[in-house]
Motif scaffolding. Sequence first.
Motif, PDB file in Angstrom:
ATOM      1  N   LYS A  80      33.759 -13.164  31.797  1.00 48.34           N
ATOM      2  CA  LYS A  80      33.283 -14.984  31.808  1.00 48.34           C
ATOM      3  C   LYS A  80      33.625 -15.513  33.073  1.00 48.34           C
ATOM      4  CE  LYS A  80      37.283 -17.253  30.148  1.00 48.34           C
ATOM      5  NZ  LYS A  80      37.784 -17.876  28.998  1.00 48.34           N
ATOM      6  N   ARG A 198      30.963 -13.633  35.411  1.00 52.72           N
ATOM      7  CA  ARG A 198      30.048 -14.601  34.766  1.00 52.72           C
ATOM      8  C   ARG A 198      29.380 -14.332  33.514  1.00 52.72           C
ATOM      9  NH1 ARG A 198      27.222 -17.360  39.772  1.00 52.72           N
ATOM     10  NH2 ARG A 198      26.476 -18.517  37.820  1.00 52.72           N
ATOM     11  N   LEU A 200      29.991 -14.417  29.402  1.00 58.54           N
ATOM     12  CA  LEU A 200      30.679 -14.976  28.321  1.00 58.54           C
ATOM     13  C   LEU A 200      30.433 -14.444  27.111  1.00 58.54           C
ATOM     14  CD1 LEU A 200      32.818 -17.386  27.473  1.00 58.54           C
ATOM     15  CD2 LEU A 200      30.663 -18.735  26.727  1.00 58.54           C
ATOM     16  N   LYS A 202      29.899 -14.865  23.544  1.00 60.11           N
ATOM     17  CA  LYS A 202      29.769 -16.138  22.811  1.00 60.11           C
ATOM     18  C   LYS A 202      30.104 -15.722  21.078  1.00 60.11           C
ATOM     19  CE  LYS A 202      28.199 -20.288  22.893  1.00 60.11           C
ATOM     20  NZ  LYS A 202      28.964 -21.477  23.280  1.00 60.11           N
ATOM     21  N   ARG A 218      26.610 -14.717  27.080  1.00 61.38           N
ATOM     22  CA  ARG A 218      25.642 -15.868  27.933  1.00 61.38           C
ATOM     23  C   ARG A 218      25.926 -15.263  29.357  1.00 61.38           C
ATOM     24  NH1 ARG A 218      24.169 -17.244  23.643  1.00 61.38           N
ATOM     25  NH2 ARG A 218      24.254 -19.197  22.886  1.00 61.38           N
ATOM     26  N   HIS A 221      27.016 -17.256  33.440  1.00 59.79           N
ATOM     27  CA  HIS A 221      27.811 -18.554  32.834  1.00 59.79           C
ATOM     28  C   HIS A 221      28.537 -19.182  33.633  1.00 59.79           C
ATOM     29  CE1 HIS A 221      30.337 -20.308  30.121  1.00 59.79           C
ATOM     30  NE2 HIS A 221      31.428 -19.980  30.705  1.00 59.79           N
ATOM     31  N   SER A 228      26.748 -23.206  29.266  1.00 59.92           N
ATOM     32  CA  SER A 228      25.812 -22.657  30.379  1.00 59.92           C
ATOM     33  C   SER A 228      25.550 -21.016  30.135  1.00 59.92           C
ATOM     34  CB  SER A 228      26.203 -22.823  31.545  1.00 59.92           C
ATOM     35  OG  SER A 228      27.628 -22.353  31.668  1.00 59.92           O
ATOM     36  N   GLY A 229      24.353 -20.757  30.702  1.00 59.92           N
ATOM     37  CA  GLY A 229      24.318 -19.244  30.631  1.00 59.92           C
ATOM     38  C   GLY A 229      22.924 -18.877  29.873  1.00 59.92           C
TER      39      GLY A 229
END
Lengths: 515, 184
Positions: A80, A198, A200, A202, A218, A221, A228-229
């Motif tokens: 992430k 980056r 994530l 979820k 995501r 992110h 976000s993402g």
Amino acid sequence: MGTSDNSGKTTHMTRRALLGTGAIAGVAATLGGPGAAAPRAMPDSWDEEVDVVVIGSGFAGLAAAHEAQKAGASVALLEKMQVPGGNSIINGGVMAVAGSDQQAEMGIEDSADVMLADMLKAGLDLNHVALARTVAEHSVDVYRWTVDELEVEYKDRLTHMGGHAVPRAYSTSNGSGSGIIVQQLAKLKELGIEPRTRTLLKHIIRDGDGRVKGVEVREKHAFRDPESGDPRTIKARKAVILATGGFGNDPAFRMMQDPRLTDELDTTNQPGATSEALREAINIGGILIQPSWIQLGPWTSPDEKGMGMAPSFVQGTTASYGVWINTETGERFVNELADRKIRADAIIATGNKAIAIADATGFKYAKGRGTKVDRMLEAGVLTEYATLEDMAAAHDVPLEPLKATIKRFNTSVDAGEDSDMGRYLQADQFKLVDGPYYAVRLLPKVHHTMGGIGINAETQALDVVTGDPISGLYVAGEAAGGVHGASRLGSCATTECLVFGRIAGQNAAAEENWG
Amino acid sequence: MRIIGKASLVGVAVSVTAMFVASEALHSQETGFDHSSLMGDGPASSVLGDCVTCHTDASVLPDAHVPATGMSLTECRACHSPETTLSLRGTMPLDHSHALAGVGCASCHGNDDAATMSEPATQVCQACHGSLDELAAATADVMPTNPHSSPHGAPYTECSLCHMQHEPSQNFCASCHDFEFDLP
């Protein structure tokens, strides 16, 4: 597992609904607001398919990805944060190995049984013994693997970490966990795997039949913005491996487990050491065990942020070749090589009025082992005093009791037995005699969360209702609970993460495809 | 991804086809300026130092500032030397510095349109700025520690950890350390 009501098999959710505009979101809204606890429905189709999805890129995640790929599985490795490595890449780079060649050379007798006994003692026997035993018994193997397979380089000299009966910790040549992580990343790249940063986690998608079948993530992110993402679903034909670390840098979750650990307390952890993956594992029916056992590191300083530079000197030098002093009494207050919990509790009991000291010989020793003492002096984390009197004055320590303490310690060194605290004395133990003297102020900081998802020794996550393994879900590293009981011994996490990461990767790759 | 040729750090003359186009949402919000007009083949020099083209509401230059229109970064630095208190460091996003140096959107992003434009790889930065090893050597004496030589390894020296183009740069080290870097 109660996913059947909301599973795709019974409600045939559309992908649009999956993304938040449909029935599931509506149900959740009436119960506890969007995003409240509720398992995720199976998507109608997946954006991507692999055999094994690994979440997290610390020691455990990278080891899991490595083994799964070597066993022939295709792997998606997700991270992430902007950078791979989690806490592992910023850690101190020490790894406990019981019965190593280096110990044999140094004439130190050790075994997996002795290491296990140490782990159980520090863990107040709350450890899940089968897990702790697995770590101790695989420690030599996994060390050899880091040398032979990963080509990790270690210093010649073993380190004696607190709570261990004997010196047994290897230290990476660069004094950081990055010495292992960077090699893991390089070897993974050769295998064709790079962490997708980056990205994530979820949702873990657990079907109505109880099996974990994939994840919703995501991409792109931004860590500071939880929502976000871009959403993406990834089917995991064989398994999902959670190697998402602990929650040391998540004050809200931390305080639910131990209300004393407020956000005023500093932590040694990287910003991403938060609880959302753990919460999602709980959300789909994983059992959370022993979460209130949260370890404070006893070797940190109030004169710098986070982990900082202090631990390398406080642990590496003063715990073996110096003493720790209660500045109100001028006396030692703890065995400086006791486990972290005992030491952190003892520091707190002094009212955080404690300093770790060494003399000129200790300073020279620290320099010789690569401790950045000059930078510590510049930053004011380490302070130098021409005489013991100067140091006592600067820290408001009563001088006569301090002198008496040092005298007793030196007598103990001569006698070969620590009369005050029963500390293990080193083969080359030296007395505290020569100025200048050096001091670091001590203030414990949140370091490790012993609790996590309950697993068995095959790293299968356990179901909250049945206690049986959740098919298709493995958990390794700090995200798993139970290995260390009440308190983890220093240098055991590196071993644990690599051992269980490898086991998780091998087992995940050996799973039957579900579809 | 198109990689531009190796060149000196500042004053690089690179052929560009568009200028100042980056984070459309951010810029539109801040300046009300529609960058799409700059996405075509217009010459880069058309906005060199021409602050009011974008910053229409109020001039971003002091009243008594010499006319800046047409100025390149090298010319700005005749007064605003990075080593002096007049340094422009931190006063404008790095995409502006790049643009003033003649390095426009397409230099890093290629000719993608705004909708498909993505973050360039670190190699794109390195094509002009040199390898991580070279950068580490260049900042060896920076206090309190060399920002380009982290004990946490190469992953901690990716350019975009700290150096942002279209938003303020951030000191990534400071998420755990007390290092106060004055970073571009």
